[in-house]
Design an enzyme around this catalytic site. Structure first.
Site, short mmCIF file in Angstrom:
data_model
loop_
_atom_site.label_atom_id
_atom_site.label_comp_id
_atom_site.label_asym_id
_atom_site.label_seq_id
_atom_site.Cartn_x
_atom_site.Cartn_y
_atom_site.Cartn_z
N CYS A 158 -5.60 -9.42 3.18
CA CYS A 158 -6.72 -8.57 3.64
C CYS A 158 -7.98 -9.32 4.05
O CYS A 158 -8.38 -9.26 5.21
CB CYS A 158 -7.04 -7.54 2.57
N LYS B 140 -6.17 -3.19 -5.25
CA LYS B 140 -6.08 -4.65 -5.30
C LYS B 140 -4.70 -5.01 -5.83
O LYS B 140 -4.27 -4.46 -6.85
CB LYS B 140 -7.16 -5.22 -6.23
N GLU B 141 -4.00 -5.90 -5.14
CA GLU B 141 -2.70 -6.33 -5.64
C GLU B 141 -2.90 -6.92 -7.04
O GLU B 141 -3.87 -7.62 -7.28
CB GLU B 141 -2.08 -7.35 -4.69
N VAL C 254 0.82 -1.21 0.00
CA VAL C 254 0.00 0.00 0.00
C VAL C 254 0.86 1.26 0.00
O VAL C 254 0.68 2.16 -0.83
CB VAL C 254 -0.97 -0.01 1.20
N GLU D 47 -7.70 2.29 2.12
CA GLU D 47 -7.21 2.01 0.77
C GLU D 47 -7.96 0.80 0.19
O GLU D 47 -8.13 -0.19 0.85
CB GLU D 47 -5.70 1.73 0.81
P1 NAD Z 1 3.08 -4.66 4.32
O1 NAD Z 1 3.26 -5.61 5.46
O2 NAD Z 1 3.36 -5.10 2.93
O3 NAD Z 1 3.96 -3.35 4.60
C1 NAD Z 1 4.02 -2.66 5.81
C2 NAD Z 1 5.36 -1.92 5.87
O4 NAD Z 1 5.36 -1.06 7.01
C3 NAD Z 1 6.58 -2.83 6.04
O5 NAD Z 1 7.52 -2.54 5.03
C4 NAD Z 1 7.12 -2.50 7.43
O6 NAD Z 1 8.52 -2.62 7.52
C5 NAD Z 1 6.67 -1.06 7.58
N1 NAD Z 1 6.59 -0.55 8.96
C6 NAD Z 1 6.06 -1.12 10.06
N2 NAD Z 1 6.16 -0.31 11.12
C7 NAD Z 1 6.76 0.84 10.70
C8 NAD Z 1 7.12 2.07 11.31
N3 NAD Z 1 6.88 2.32 12.60
N4 NAD Z 1 7.73 3.01 10.56
C9 NAD Z 1 7.96 2.79 9.25
N5 NAD Z 1 7.63 1.65 8.61
C10 NAD Z 1 7.03 0.69 9.31
O7 NAD Z 1 1.58 -4.16 4.44
P2 NAD Z 1 0.55 -3.78 3.26
O8 NAD Z 1 0.08 -5.00 2.57
O9 NAD Z 1 1.08 -2.63 2.48
O10 NAD Z 1 -0.69 -3.27 4.15
C11 NAD Z 1 -0.63 -2.09 4.91
C12 NAD Z 1 -2.02 -1.78 5.40
O11 NAD Z 1 -2.90 -1.52 4.31
C13 NAD Z 1 -2.67 -2.91 6.21
O12 NAD Z 1 -3.46 -2.37 7.22
C14 NAD Z 1 -3.55 -3.59 5.18
O13 NAD Z 1 -4.65 -4.25 5.76
C15 NAD Z 1 -4.01 -2.41 4.35
N6 NAD Z 1 -4.39 -2.73 2.95
C16 NAD Z 1 -3.62 -3.62 2.25
C17 NAD Z 1 -3.95 -3.88 0.92
C18 NAD Z 1 -3.16 -4.87 0.12
O14 NAD Z 1 -3.63 -5.28 -0.94
N7 NAD Z 1 -1.96 -5.28 0.54
C19 NAD Z 1 -5.05 -3.25 0.32
C20 NAD Z 1 -5.78 -2.33 1.08
C21 NAD Z 1 -5.43 -2.07 2.40
#
Ligand code: NAD
Length: 432
Positions: A261, A152-153, A11, A149
């Site tokens: 998700c 969609k991946e 995201v 957000e």
């Molecule tokens: P992810 O696990 O891929 O990435 C999270 C990142 O945050 C990691 O790189 C981690 O190192 C970093 N991080 C953690 N704590 C930190 C801090 N204090 N300072 C800086 N960086 C920090 O997660 P994601 O898949 O991108 O999802 C993030 C959020 O978005 C989640 O809540 C998820 O549910 C939501 N979301 C994800 C998607 C998806 O398709 N992946 C879609 C919509 C919403």
């Protein structure tokens, strides 16, 4: 605008890159120094179509920067996005420690009026917790916005650059105006920005994902019934989807929903409702059906073979869906583990997820360079992810190299008649 994005996962990285693409000066910050190092060199640490090119262009244009230093990123920023993970906690609830830690770090680093935008998927009331955490640490003025957000991946760039809608949850007029300006370039069509209070915005994300999961589990239940009564779920699906009130999306039966998700968001919604004294019975059933579905192919294989020990199986597709290398909660993981658990040998292949798969299976499976190599000597082939390249395989070639011509199609992508004509035994989901 000067923007900081905290968290460079799927995201954060997509949001940061797209916001830079629309002309903003964006600094992405992550605690993972190796990731930041790679990104600074222009290496994308995940697979997302188109992201590499867009990232390179914006790094070159000096609009996109990466750092591990929260102060350098947040200090000059007008808008700071929180896009860190919210994994499943012990009771199925959303784990907020990363969000709240990020909030505290932002609080310490802020130097001017800042809009703090939560993009992570979080339970109702989290914006208040973020506000509280930051207020304790700074006298600098700020507002908190909930901006869930929906990307969609696999199609993340298009989803971010041309969203169906953007949800802005805030009680502040000043923040609302700034967010409107920021998103204006992405919403040139009739697609709206929907402004609402933070609590409604937070709940919208969970409700949307829970609805998608419900449609999938509903169809998987109907598919199970089809198998019992001799109906074909593919015909039933077409008959249902053509009704405009229902539509086709998310009506495909399969081996369960996965990804980072839907599973965790359904659980988190159930858990947060329970905390408010409400039992969401429907969603608990949605989860149960999904769990049952993830073990379906192993059960079908047991029924066919009786015993899976010393059998060799090919598994095509490992990511939780096509066009991504994300294997979090992927049904293929449960399938492969189920087969290994019964003593079978497993030969896997995936167009992009094999390197990620090593973290899950180590040396316990054989990683084949192509799908046909994976099928060599196999007692059966399992299709677990509906990548396009699996839709029209060379069946003659497959039959010549497999030990026995049996296909378990976990995504109903093959034509049963055609497959059977080629001499295969075919098992789909909910098909006679
Ligand atoms: P992810 O696990 O891929 O990435 C999270 C990142 O945050 C990691 O790189 C981690 O190192 C970093 N991080 C953690 N704590 C930190 C801090 N204090 N300072 C800086 N960086 C920090 O997660 P994601 O898949 O991108 O999802 C993030 C959020 O978005 C989640 O809540 C998820 O549910 C939501 N979301 C994800 C998607 C998806 O398709 N992946 C879609 C919509 C919403």
């Amino acid at each position: 605008m000067r923007i900081a994005v905290v968290g460079t996962g799927y995201v954060g990285l997509v949001a940061g890159t797209c916001l830079a693409e629309s002309g903003n000066d964006v600094t992405c910050v992550d605690v993972d120094a190796r990731k930041v190092d790679a990104l600074e060199k222009g290496e994308v640490p995940l697979y997302e179509p188109g992201l590499q090119e867009l990232l390179n262009r914006n790094i070159k244009g000096r609009r996109l920067h990466f750092t591990t230093e929260m102060k350098a990123a947040v200090g000059p920023a007008e808008v700071v996005f929180i896009a860190v993970g919210t994994p499943e906690g012990a009771n199925g609830d959303a784990e907020l420690q990363h969000v709240l830690k990020a909030a505290e770090q932002i609080g310490r680093a802020m130097r001017r009026y800042t809009v703090i935008v939560d993009k992570s998927t979080v339970p109702v009331g989290t914006a208040d917790k973020i506000r509280e955490a930051i207020s304790k640490l700074t006298k600098v003025e700020f507002d908190v916005v909930s901006n869930p957000e929906f990307l969609k991946e696999g199609t993340a760039l298009d989803d971010f650059l041309r969203p169906d809608r953007v949800i802005i949850g805030t009680e502040s007029e000043r923040a609302r105006k700034l967010m409107g300006q920021l998103y204006a370039p992405f919403l040139r069509t009739e697609n709206p920005i929907l402004y609402m209070d933070t609590r409604s915005a937070e709940l919208t994300k969970y409700a949307a994902n829970a609805m998608l999961a419900t449609r999938i589990s509903f169809m998987n239940d109907i598919a199970a019934l089809c198998e019992k009564v001799g109906a074909d779920v593919e015909l039933v699906r077409q008959g249902m989807g053509s009704d405009k009130r229902i539509g086709y999306p998310f009506l495909n039966p399969g081996i369960g929903y996965g990804g980072s998700c839907l599973p965790k968001d359904v659980k988190a919604l159930v858990a947060s409702a329970r905390e408010s004294g409400l039992e969401l019975e429907l969603l608990r059933a949605v989860e149960r059906t999904n769990q049952r579905q993830k073990t379906l192919l192993v059960r079908k294989a047991m029924k066919h073979f009786g015993d899976l020990a010393d059998k060799t199986f090919a598994v095509w597709g490992l990511s939780f869906k096509p066009r991504t290398d994300d294997m979090r909660e992927a049904p293929a993981v449960e399938l492969v583990e189920g087969l290994l658990g019964k003593g079978a040998r497993v030969q896997v292949c995936d167009p992009v997820a094999s390197p990620v798969a090593r973290k899950y299976f180590g040396d316990r499976v054989l990683y084949a360079p192509t799908c046909y190599v994976a099928a060599e000597g196999a007692d059966a082939l399992f299709l677990a992810t509906e990548w396009n390249e699996f839709r029209n395989p060379d069946l003659k070639r497959l039959k010549a190299t497999m030990r026995s011509p049996i296909i378990f199609d976990g995504r109903n992508v093959l034509d049963p008649e055609q497959v059977r004509e080629e001499g295969f035994t075919y098992y789909g989901i909910g098909r006679p």
